[in-house]
Scaffold this active site. Structure first.
Site, PDB file in Angstrom:
ATOM      1  N   CYS A   1      13.536  10.783   6.836  1.00  0.00           N
ATOM      2  CA  CYS A   1      13.550  10.611   8.315  1.00  0.00           C
ATOM      3  C   CYS A   1      14.772  10.602   8.885  1.00  0.00           C
ATOM      4  O   CYS A   1      14.940  11.132  10.239  1.00  0.00           O
ATOM      5  CB  CYS A   1      12.895   8.995   8.279  1.00  0.00           C
TER       6      CYS A   1
ATOM      7  N   LYS B   1       1.039  -1.305   0.287  1.00  0.00           N
ATOM      8  CA  LYS B   1      -0.058   0.041  -0.038  1.00  0.00           C
ATOM      9  C   LYS B   1       1.060   1.146   0.017  1.00  0.00           C
ATOM     10  O   LYS B   1       1.480   1.542   0.966  1.00  0.00           O
ATOM     11  CB  LYS B   1      -1.023   0.033   1.044  1.00  0.00           C
TER      12      LYS B   1
ATOM     13  N   GLY C   1       2.284   4.829  13.581  1.00  0.00           N
ATOM     14  CA  GLY C   1       3.116   3.430  13.950  1.00  0.00           C
ATOM     15  C   GLY C   1       2.521   2.809  15.104  1.00  0.00           C
ATOM     16  O   GLY C   1       2.381   1.694  15.176  1.00  0.00           O
TER      17      GLY C   1
ATOM     18  N   GLU D   1       9.110   1.582  10.860  1.00  0.00           N
ATOM     19  CA  GLU D   1      10.581   2.563  10.470  1.00  0.00           C
ATOM     20  C   GLU D   1      10.199   3.842  10.749  1.00  0.00           C
ATOM     21  O   GLU D   1       9.117   4.179   9.780  1.00  0.00           O
ATOM     22  CB  GLU D   1      11.041   2.105   9.290  1.00  0.00           C
TER      23      GLU D   1
ATOM     24  N   GLU E   1       9.387  16.641  15.057  1.00  0.00           N
ATOM     25  CA  GLU E   1       9.908  16.153  13.603  1.00  0.00           C
ATOM     26  C   GLU E   1       9.214  17.277  12.915  1.00  0.00           C
ATOM     27  O   GLU E   1       7.914  17.117  12.901  1.00  0.00           O
ATOM     28  CB  GLU E   1       9.687  14.724  13.209  1.00  0.00           C
TER      29      GLU E   1
HETATM   30  P1  NAD Z   1       2.405   8.543   7.570  1.00  0.00           P
HETATM   31  O1  NAD Z   1       2.387   7.688   8.818  1.00  0.00           O
HETATM   32  O2  NAD Z   1       1.266   9.477   7.499  1.00  0.00           O
HETATM   33  O3  NAD Z   1       1.913   7.693   6.365  1.00  0.00           O
HETATM   34  C1  NAD Z   1       2.639   6.288   6.014  1.00  0.00           C
HETATM   35  C2  NAD Z   1       1.794   5.424   5.294  1.00  0.00           C
HETATM   36  O4  NAD Z   1       0.728   5.051   6.149  1.00  0.00           O
HETATM   37  C3  NAD Z   1       0.935   5.823   4.023  1.00  0.00           C
HETATM   38  O5  NAD Z   1       0.989   4.712   3.072  1.00  0.00           O
HETATM   39  C4  NAD Z   1      -0.309   6.136   4.756  1.00  0.00           C
HETATM   40  O6  NAD Z   1      -1.314   6.049   3.786  1.00  0.00           O
HETATM   41  C5  NAD Z   1      -0.576   5.120   5.495  1.00  0.00           C
HETATM   42  N1  NAD Z   1      -1.264   5.247   6.949  1.00  0.00           N
HETATM   43  C6  NAD Z   1      -1.661   6.619   7.408  1.00  0.00           C
HETATM   44  N2  NAD Z   1      -2.668   6.157   8.359  1.00  0.00           N
HETATM   45  C7  NAD Z   1      -2.709   4.909   8.545  1.00  0.00           C
HETATM   46  C8  NAD Z   1      -3.484   4.158   9.157  1.00  0.00           C
HETATM   47  N3  NAD Z   1      -4.382   4.327  10.270  1.00  0.00           N
HETATM   48  N4  NAD Z   1      -3.347   2.552   9.133  1.00  0.00           N
HETATM   49  C9  NAD Z   1      -2.574   2.056   8.295  1.00  0.00           C
HETATM   50  N5  NAD Z   1      -1.929   3.042   7.372  1.00  0.00           N
HETATM   51  C10 NAD Z   1      -1.878   4.100   7.603  1.00  0.00           C
HETATM   52  O7  NAD Z   1       3.717   9.080   7.008  1.00  0.00           O
HETATM   53  P2  NAD Z   1       3.904  10.119   5.793  1.00  0.00           P
HETATM   54  O8  NAD Z   1       3.651  11.501   6.114  1.00  0.00           O
HETATM   55  O9  NAD Z   1       3.518   9.421   4.662  1.00  0.00           O
HETATM   56  O10 NAD Z   1       5.751   9.920   6.025  1.00  0.00           O
HETATM   57  C11 NAD Z   1       6.542  10.716   6.592  1.00  0.00           C
HETATM   58  C12 NAD Z   1       6.888  10.033   7.889  1.00  0.00           C
HETATM   59  O11 NAD Z   1       7.608   8.876   7.738  1.00  0.00           O
HETATM   60  C13 NAD Z   1       8.071  10.711   8.703  1.00  0.00           C
HETATM   61  O12 NAD Z   1       7.526  10.732  10.195  1.00  0.00           O
HETATM   62  C14 NAD Z   1       9.378   9.932   8.562  1.00  0.00           C
HETATM   63  O13 NAD Z   1      10.281  10.497   9.279  1.00  0.00           O
HETATM   64  C15 NAD Z   1       8.808   8.832   8.151  1.00  0.00           C
HETATM   65  N6  NAD Z   1       9.638   7.977   7.878  1.00  0.00           N
HETATM   66  C16 NAD Z   1      10.599   7.064   8.437  1.00  0.00           C
HETATM   67  C17 NAD Z   1      11.778   6.471   7.692  1.00  0.00           C
HETATM   68  C18 NAD Z   1      12.512   5.571   8.481  1.00  0.00           C
HETATM   69  O14 NAD Z   1      13.358   4.507   7.791  1.00  0.00           O
HETATM   70  N7  NAD Z   1      12.601   5.339   9.781  1.00  0.00           N
HETATM   71  C19 NAD Z   1      11.829   6.514   6.363  1.00  0.00           C
HETATM   72  C20 NAD Z   1      10.993   7.533   5.722  1.00  0.00           C
HETATM   73  C21 NAD Z   1       9.987   7.938   6.352  1.00  0.00           C
END
Ligand code: NAD
Length: 484
Positions: free
Chosen positions: A286, A175, A234, A251, A386
């Site tokens: 991230c 997804k 997460g 992650e 962040e």
């Molecule tokens: P997000 O958590 O909003 O979304 C990530 C994914 O989760 C998307 O596909 C989204 O549609 C899905 N999602 C959202 N709500 C959900 C739910 N309730 N249940 C299941 N899936 C759901 O994050 P974002 O804004 O897309 O990305 C930015 C974040 O990602 C930042 O916090 C960044 O630090 C983190 N990030 C971490 C790493 C790492 O390796 N640690 C790498 C890249 C990004």
């Protein structure tokens, strides 16, 4: 005008429309429409899970390491062959500089190539624990793995979960984030052309996090969820996964320190703090090392240099030549980041930037001037949360112990960087800072063969390397009793 592409879901080896209709993706670089994709429903998520389960149970994929190695090698070669098209699409949908998109598309190819090589190296152990008793420790695939990815590096972040999950013999449901759904669905077209991948082993469904991602995290027929994204999401994934106690790999976010000692090569440290740690991908990374901790005696020289370099960085849509900083991904992200900038103006001293850019064509996109704050207190909101935008904060420290204390004063623990010519200081930082990766006199280097992941609220589990492969396996003990 050419008609807009409408991407479909890829389920059980077929292209399917959702009853939920479609949504449009517009480029954050100029607001132009890029494509449409399926606004999937819970039913689409369930169909994809059922297809993955069926393929996992009924094909030889899980037992045929040779076929998996061939499949991943072909995937790697095709990703390499199509890297320019993938990078062009990535730059259109995310606005990021083409150079970054190209590196990311190539990384997808390298990561799948690396795990293709490991596919035949998934070994368990054997032992004789008692007379007439032989034990086999088998390493098996987990089953159905849901992979949920964010938009900031969609291909690279997908690859580091998809490739080891497939190498280990699992079936997957992917997804992507809605902003970058297209580049991920393009991978379905590549996989469709690889005969060694049975239909249903890889499924891709686009649409909102809730309900599509949430259903994947909740569903009892999913055995593991590999999630990359925000720490708050997460936590919700972990809660949903608790229903059937499925395995989770998380992650998550970060607020990482870049520590600069007075004895560092200052020129390199400044370049690292700007290009690698703070403004790469407009700070939407991230591992961004945006808490820049500078030893007090070189603070003024450091800030002078920053004032020289940062205002000259070229900001614009990623398809324009020479652009160093692209837009942020969306209107919502623009509001969030500018909100933090206003907060920063109250909490710290603005050095440069501090506003949205709207000159000429920039008005059509979500551009923010690279922003630097000085005198950022460790307890300031901009030092603790962040921001995920082009914003750097500078804090001074007096000695090694204070640097370690400030570096660890965070709920996050993803990465850290240290710049010094003194190996003793460097290694003290490396061993005492609580983070999954530490860089000495460099920043952001990641290799397919070296593990990465978060301490504290930056995550659970590891990606890349052997540990990143074993995340997607279960151990089984088989004991054989010999007759005397
Ligand atoms: P997000 O958590 O909003 O979304 C990530 C994914 O989760 C998307 O596909 C989204 O549609 C899905 N999602 C959202 N709500 C959900 C739910 N309730 N249940 C299941 N899936 C759901 O994050 P974002 O804004 O897309 O990305 C930015 C974040 O990602 C930042 O916090 C960044 O630090 C983190 N990030 C971490 C790493 C790492 O390796 N640690 C790498 C890249 C990004």
């Amino acid at each position: 005008m050419a008609e807009l592409t409408t991407y479909k879901n890829y389920v059980a080896g077929a292209w399917r429309e959702s009853a939920g209709g479609t949504f449009e993706v517009r480029s954050p670089g100029d607001g132009s429409p890029v494509y449409r994709a399926q606004r999937s429903t819970v039913d689409d998520a369930r169909a994809a899970i059922a297809a993955a389960r069926e393929a996992f149970e009924s094909t030889e994929w899980r037992d045929d390491a040779g076929a998996r190695a061939t499949a991943l090698s072909k995937f790697s070669a095709a990703a390499q062959e199509h890297h320019e098209e993938l990078a062009t699409l990535l730059t259109r949908e995310s606005g990021k500089p083409y150079r970054i998109s190209r590196d990311e598309a190539l990384r997808l190819s390298e990561t799948t190539g690396y795990f293709a090589g490991l596919t035949r190296w998934i070994f368990g152990r054997s032992q004789i624990p008692q007379p007439n008793s032989i034990s086999l420790i088998l390493r098996e695939p987990i089953g159905v793995v849901a992979i949920i990815v964010p938009w900031n590096a969609p291909l690279a972040l997908l690859a580091r979960a998809l490739a080891p999950a497939l190498a280990a013999g699992n079936a997957v449901v992917v997804k992507p984030a809605s902003y970058t759904a297209g580049s991920t669905v393009e991978l379905g077209k590549i996989l469709e052309g690889i005969p060694e991948v049975p239909k249903g082993i890889v499924n891709i469904v686009t649409g909102p996090g809730d309900p599509v991602g949430a259903e994947l995290a909740r569903h009892a027929d999913v055995d593991m969820v590999a999630f990359t994204g925000d720490t708050t999401t997460g936590r919700e994934i972990m809660r949903l996964a608790a229903g059937n106690l499925k395995k989770v790999s998380l992650e998550l976010g970060g607020k990482s320190p870049t520590i600069v000692f007075a004895d560092a090569n200052l020129e390199r440290a400044i370049r690292g703090a700007i290009n690698a740690a703070s403004f790469y991908n407009a700070g939407q990374v991230c591992i961004a090392g945006t808490r820049v901790l500078v030893e007090a005696s070189v603070h003024d020289a450091f800030v002078e240099q920053i004032k020289e370099v940062v205002p000259k960085m070229k900001v614009g849509p990623g398809w324009e030549k020479g652009v160093e900083v692209g837009p942020v991904i969306s209107e919502a992200q623009l509001q969030k980041v500018t909100g933090y900038i206003e907060q920063g103006k109250r909490e710290a001293v603005l050095v440069t930037g501090g506003h949205r850019l709207t000159d000429g064509a920039l008005a059509k996109g979500y551009f923010i001037a690279p922003t630097v704050f000085d005198r950022m207190r460790p307890d300031a909101k901009i030092a603790r949360e962040e921001i995920f935008g082009p914003v750097m904060g500078i804090t001074t420290f007096q000695d090694l112990d204070e640097a370690i204390h400030i570096a660890n004063d965070s709920v996050y623990g993803l990465v850290a960087g240290v710049w010094t010519r003194d190996i003793n200081k460097a290694m003290r930082i490396a061993t005492r800072v609580r983070a999954g990766s530490v860089w000495i006199n460099t920043f952001g280097k990641m290799f397919q063969s070296t593990e990465m992941g978060g301490f504290k609220q930056s995550g659970l589990g590891r990606q890349y390397g052997l540990e990143g492969l074993f995340e997607y396996t279960e151990l089984k003990h088989v004991n054989i009793q010999l007759e005397k």
